[in-house]
Motif scaffolding. Structure first.
Motif, PDB file in Angstrom:
ATOM      1  N   ASP A  10     105.154  70.017 -22.167  1.00 15.13           N
ATOM      2  CA  ASP A  10     104.417  69.366 -21.132  1.00 15.13           C
ATOM      3  C   ASP A  10     102.770  69.045 -21.916  1.00 15.13           C
ATOM      4  OD1 ASP A  10     103.176  68.941 -18.617  1.00 15.13           O
ATOM      5  OD2 ASP A  10     102.496  70.748 -18.540  1.00 15.13           O
ATOM      6  N   ASP A  12      99.283  68.384 -20.378  1.00 16.31           N
ATOM      7  CA  ASP A  12      98.335  69.338 -19.520  1.00 16.31           C
ATOM      8  C   ASP A  12      98.512  70.455 -19.229  1.00 16.31           C
ATOM      9  OD1 ASP A  12      96.813  66.728 -19.370  1.00 16.31           O
ATOM     10  OD2 ASP A  12      97.256  66.332 -17.524  1.00 16.31           O
ATOM     11  N   GLY A  13      97.760  71.367 -19.971  1.00 12.77           N
ATOM     12  CA  GLY A  13      98.057  73.004 -19.620  1.00 12.77           C
ATOM     13  C   GLY A  13      98.864  73.650 -20.571  1.00 12.77           C
ATOM     14  N   GLU A 170     105.857  74.646 -20.462  1.00 14.09           N
ATOM     15  CA  GLU A 170     105.228  74.280 -19.226  1.00 14.09           C
ATOM     16  C   GLU A 170     104.484  75.040 -18.495  1.00 14.09           C
ATOM     17  OE1 GLU A 170     105.015  72.263 -16.619  1.00 14.09           O
ATOM     18  OE2 GLU A 170     105.929  70.486 -16.855  1.00 14.09           O
ATOM     19  N   ASP A 171     103.227  74.704 -17.918  1.00 16.64           N
ATOM     20  CA  ASP A 171     102.267  75.530 -17.221  1.00 16.64           C
ATOM     21  C   ASP A 171     102.433  75.509 -15.682  1.00 16.64           C
ATOM     22  OD1 ASP A 171     101.358  72.742 -17.310  1.00 16.64           O
ATOM     23  OD2 ASP A 171      99.341  73.635 -16.404  1.00 16.64           O
TER      24      ASP A 171
HETATM   25 MG    MG Z   1     100.902  70.811 -16.963  1.00 13.49          MG
END
Ligand code: MG
Ligand code: B16
Length: 216
Positions: A10, A12-13, A170-171
């Protein structure tokens, strides 16, 4: 133990933290409509598409808009967001992210990006990481949002690796659920209380190693 042949990240994060820019742009939009938007509410938008995020924000503000007005508002938010991310530099890569992606590639493991963001390519260019991914599947290439596994299944297909030999990083809980729905292993980046469904939860890619990958 599974032999892992592809890692799907992923954006973002996981690779960068753009949540603060999303927050500032959404807050400016909410304020322009006469209500406020908190950081707690922003947390709930992680991994959520732009259109769905706007629907949630308008609901929190008790504001109703026509589809045409909603499109204009989403475009306005994105203009402000893009203006901020256009100033990003490689210094904003999260600790250990670039090093782990490079370690995967050196070990012969395919690398893919799987993000909801339609701005993924611009961010990767700004942080000089485009060439570190064998494929980039972003919000422009999928029709179903996480927790639907489409984004990760397309990533696996593009690098020619069966889902069972892929790991997703993943966040967002919706992203972990998408990985599970796609028959993939998952590593959560963040809090075990939130991401407990993942095979492993770490605080950042600086904690990840190739050894841990093959123990999943
Ligand atoms: Mg994310
Ligand atoms: P954009 P990810 C997601 O990226 C963000 O977490 C989420 O907050 C954002 O609304 C979504 O991308 C769409 O982004 O407006 O740039 O298309 O976590 O899936 O990499």
């Amino acid at each position: 133990m599974t032999t892992i042949k592809a890692c799907i990240f992923d954006l973002d994060g996981v690779i960068v933290d753009t949540a603060i820019y999303h927050y500032k742009a959404w807050k400016r939009l909410a304020n322009s409509l006469g209500f406020d938007f908190t950081e707690e509410q922003n947390e709930q938008l992680k991994g959520v598409s732009r259109v769905r995020s706007l629907e949630l924000i308008l609901g929190w503000g008790g504001v109703t808009k026509t589809p045409a007005e909603q499109e204009a508002l989403a475009t306005q938010k994105n203009t402000w967001y893009v203006d901020m991310i256009s100033h990003m530099t490689p210094a904003e890569i999260l600790p250990g992210a670039k090093e782990f992606v490079e370690a995967c590639r050196q070990a012969g493991i395919k690398t893919a990006l799987g993000s909801a963001s339609k701005n993924s390519m611009m961010i990767l260019e700004k942080i000089n990481m485009v060439s570190l991914f064998d494929t980039v599947i972003d919000g422009n290439k999928v029709s179903k949002a996480k927790p639907d596994p489409e984004v990760f299944l397309k990533g696996a297909e593009a690098v020619g690796v069966p889902p069972a030999q892929c790991v997703v990083f993943e966040d967002a809980i919706a992203g972990i659920e998408a990985a599970i729905a796609g028959g993939m292993k998952s590593v959560g980046i963040g809090s075990p209380a939130v991401l407990g469904k993942a095979n492993l939860v770490i605080s950042g890619l600086n904690e990840m190693t190739l050894e841990k990958l093959n123990e999943l």
